[in-house]
Design a protein around this motif. Structure first.
Motif, mmCIF file in Angstrom:
data_model
loop_
_atom_site.group_PDB
_atom_site.id
_atom_site.type_symbol
_atom_site.label_atom_id
_atom_site.label_comp_id
_atom_site.label_asym_id
_atom_site.label_seq_id
_atom_site.Cartn_x
_atom_site.Cartn_y
_atom_site.Cartn_z
ATOM 1 N N LYS A 1 -0.394 14.397 -17.918
ATOM 2 C CA LYS A 1 -1.535 13.838 -18.631
ATOM 3 C C LYS A 1 -2.233 12.759 -17.805
ATOM 4 N N ARG A 2 -1.435 11.991 -17.080
ATOM 5 C CA ARG A 2 -2.007 10.934 -16.253
ATOM 6 C C ARG A 2 -2.687 11.517 -15.024
ATOM 7 N N GLY A 3 -2.192 12.676 -14.576
ATOM 8 C CA GLY A 3 -2.798 13.353 -13.441
ATOM 9 C C GLY A 3 -2.224 12.957 -12.094
ATOM 10 N N TRP A 4 -1.239 12.093 -12.076
ATOM 11 C CA TRP A 4 -0.635 11.662 -10.813
ATOM 12 C C TRP A 4 0.713 10.974 -11.054
ATOM 13 N N HIS A 5 1.467 10.802 -9.982
ATOM 14 C CA HIS A 5 2.693 10.007 -10.037
ATOM 15 C C HIS A 5 2.863 9.291 -8.694
ATOM 16 N N TYR A 6 3.635 8.241 -8.709
ATOM 17 C CA TYR A 6 3.863 7.501 -7.475
ATOM 18 C C TYR A 6 4.705 8.342 -6.517
ATOM 19 N N LYS A 7 4.330 8.335 -5.258
ATOM 20 C CA LYS A 7 4.992 9.163 -4.251
ATOM 21 C C LYS A 7 6.405 8.667 -3.948
ATOM 22 N N HIS A 8 6.580 7.348 -3.965
ATOM 23 C CA HIS A 8 7.878 6.764 -3.574
ATOM 24 C C HIS A 8 8.518 6.072 -4.784
ATOM 25 N N ARG A 9 8.812 6.868 -5.794
ATOM 26 C CA ARG A 9 9.291 6.305 -7.059
ATOM 27 C C ARG A 9 10.647 5.603 -6.939
ATOM 28 N N ARG A 10 11.564 6.156 -6.171
ATOM 29 C CA ARG A 10 12.882 5.536 -6.051
ATOM 30 C C ARG A 10 12.804 4.210 -5.304
ATOM 31 N N GLY B 1 0.820 -1.209 0.000
ATOM 32 C CA GLY B 1 0.000 0.000 0.000
ATOM 33 C C GLY B 1 0.852 1.256 0.000
ATOM 34 N N PHE B 2 1.932 1.232 0.757
ATOM 35 C CA PHE B 2 2.856 2.358 0.827
ATOM 36 C C PHE B 2 3.495 2.605 -0.538
ATOM 37 N N LEU B 3 3.869 1.520 -1.219
ATOM 38 C CA LEU B 3 4.472 1.632 -2.543
ATOM 39 C C LEU B 3 3.516 2.237 -3.562
ATOM 40 N N ASN B 4 2.239 1.980 -3.377
ATOM 41 C CA ASN B 4 1.242 2.425 -4.351
ATOM 42 C C ASN B 4 0.670 3.810 -4.050
ATOM 43 N N GLU B 5 1.182 4.485 -3.041
ATOM 44 C CA GLU B 5 0.713 5.838 -2.739
ATOM 45 C C GLU B 5 0.990 6.767 -3.919
ATOM 46 N N LYS B 6 0.030 7.604 -4.232
ATOM 47 C CA LYS B 6 0.138 8.497 -5.393
ATOM 48 C C LYS B 6 0.016 9.956 -4.974
#
Length: 219
Positions: free
Chosen positions: A141-150, A130-135
């Motif tokens: 264009k997509r309107g979001w990005h993953y919070k913990h990308r690294r 769940g933590f990995l999937n936080e946005k």
């Protein structure tokens, strides 16, 4: 094992790729390179075969696109390079709990069984999925990005290389090392030390010194 190194700055484009026979602890093929590419590995493989050597297994550093050149033999991903990849993505001193725990799991490479490592990685992902999937919303264009990308990138790297992390345990009869340290520390480091002593030498002379070093390494 096969690995590449560069002398001076990367922008100097003065590099060397070497294949070292683990059993006899000596270089069997090498080429000077400007950049580390798939083609440079392919040329080295041809040189190895031309010299009458047979590849039984190979230890690599995870360079993108290289593993496909060795589909017919066992491939071992270097544990040292795997750990270095994770540190680059998470830093040496990560602050997030999930990052600290993932880095700790990777630090046990070479010390635990494949089964235990895979279980730890599975348990880690289950706990932090769940933590990995936080946005985070943004204006893309997509309107979001993953919070913990690294962190996601570090985990994906582990999953991608997982099939190659424990090859050395699956083929004990081949005595496959789990790192390229025999090449990094046993060839590249002493070679660079010698070149530093003659740092004023021309590029042409440096190449001659490198060839002499490699050709007489096993003698």
């Amino acid at each position: 094992m096969i690995d590449a190194t560069f002398f001076g700055r990367r922008s100097d484009k003065f590099g060397l790729i070497v294949a070292k026979d683990v059993e006899h602890k000596e270089p069997v093929a090498y080429n000077f390179i400007k950049t580390e590419t798939k083609e440079s590995y392919r040329d080295l493989i041809q040189q190895i075969h031309f010299k009458g050597h047979t590849l039984q297994a190979v230890v690599l550093d995870g360079k993108p696109g290289i593993f496909g050149l060795f589909e017919d033999i066992p491939i071992q991903m270097c544990h040292f390079h795997m750990q270095a990849i994770i540190i680059r993505k998470l830093t040496k001193n990560p602050r997030l709990e999930a990052s600290v725990r993932l880095k700790n799991i990777v630090s046990h490479l070479g010390k635990i069984s494949a089964c235990r490592f895979e279980y730890w990685l599975y348990a880690w992902h289950k706990r932090y999925e769940g933590f990995l999937n936080e946005k985070v919303l943004d204006e893309s264009k997509r309107g979001w990005h993953y919070k913990h990308r690294r962190l996601r990138s570090a985990y994906r790297s582990l999953v991608r290389f997982l099939p190659y992390l424990f090859t050395y345990l699956k083929h004990p009869e081949l005595n496959i090392p789990n790192t390229t340290n025999l090449l990094d520390g046993g060839c590249f480091s002493p070679l660079k030390d010698k070149l530093k002593v003659h740092r004023g030498a021309s590029r042409r002379m440096q190449r001659k010194m490198i060839v002499f070093f490699l050709e007489n390494r096993g003698k």
